[in-house]
Scaffold this motif. Sequence first.
Motif, PDB file in Angstrom:
ATOM      1  N   SER A  53      56.258  64.843  29.556  1.00 42.46           N
ATOM      2  CA  SER A  53      56.150  63.386  29.713  1.00 42.46           C
ATOM      3  C   SER A  53      57.163  62.844  30.721  1.00 42.46           C
ATOM      4  O   SER A  53      56.884  61.859  31.410  1.00 42.46           O
ATOM      5  CB  SER A  53      56.307  62.688  28.366  1.00 42.46           C
ATOM      6  OG  SER A  53      57.568  62.986  27.804  1.00 42.46           O
ATOM      7  N   SER A  54      58.309  63.491  30.844  1.00 46.02           N
ATOM      8  CA  SER A  54      59.295  63.055  31.836  1.00 46.02           C
ATOM      9  C   SER A  54      58.768  63.299  33.251  1.00 46.02           C
ATOM     10  O   SER A  54      58.962  62.483  34.145  1.00 46.02           O
ATOM     11  CB  SER A  54      60.618  63.791  31.634  1.00 46.02           C
ATOM     12  OG  SER A  54      61.158  63.468  30.382  1.00 46.02           O
ATOM     13  N   ARG A  57      56.206  60.729  33.960  1.00 47.72           N
ATOM     14  CA  ARG A  57      56.860  59.454  34.277  1.00 47.72           C
ATOM     15  C   ARG A  57      57.258  59.398  35.753  1.00 47.72           C
ATOM     16  O   ARG A  57      57.096  58.377  36.418  1.00 47.72           O
ATOM     17  CB  ARG A  57      58.086  59.255  33.390  1.00 47.72           C
ATOM     18  CG  ARG A  57      58.758  57.905  33.599  1.00 47.72           C
ATOM     19  CD  ARG A  57      60.044  57.739  32.838  1.00 47.72           C
ATOM     20  NE  ARG A  57      61.037  58.666  33.375  1.00 47.72           N
ATOM     21  CZ  ARG A  57      61.785  59.487  32.660  1.00 47.72           C
ATOM     22  NH1 ARG A  57      61.677  59.524  31.373  1.00 47.72           N
ATOM     23  NH2 ARG A  57      62.644  60.295  33.227  1.00 47.72           N
ATOM     24  N   ASP A  61      55.962  56.752  38.520  1.00 46.42           N
ATOM     25  CA  ASP A  61      56.899  55.987  39.351  1.00 46.42           C
ATOM     26  C   ASP A  61      56.593  56.195  40.837  1.00 46.42           C
ATOM     27  O   ASP A  61      56.633  55.242  41.629  1.00 46.42           O
ATOM     28  CB  ASP A  61      58.336  56.390  39.032  1.00 46.42           C
ATOM     29  CG  ASP A  61      59.342  55.435  39.622  1.00 46.42           C
ATOM     30  OD1 ASP A  61      59.100  54.212  39.592  1.00 46.42           O
ATOM     31  OD2 ASP A  61      60.378  55.905  40.127  1.00 46.42           O
TER      32      ASP A  61
END
Length: 106
Positions: A53-54, A57, A61
């Motif tokens: 999930s990081s 993200r 972005d």
Amino acid sequence: MYEVKDIAGKKVVYLTGEINAQTGQAMKNEVLKFFNDVDTVVLSFKGVVYMNSSGLREIIDLYKQSNKNKKNLRICDLSSDLKEMFSFTGLDKIFKIFPTENDALR
């Protein structure tokens, strides 16, 4: 972590290995620099074995920043697991996702 090729006036970034917070942030920063030279960057996920999930993200972005600057970020060659991740989160309706690199370059 990745290889880059110039094809038909676009940059194709071949991602490999894992995309997590650390690798995703480094990739995002490099891709943002590519947008100084071209309007379209294609991210090929063919060599990606895992994304958490990081990492997602960081991709989100990157999309937001490229969209803000009126640049095109395209994604291709997603594995079935990554397709499911994009679909489950509804991001498949936001990102420009193509089945193959050739489709993304059209």
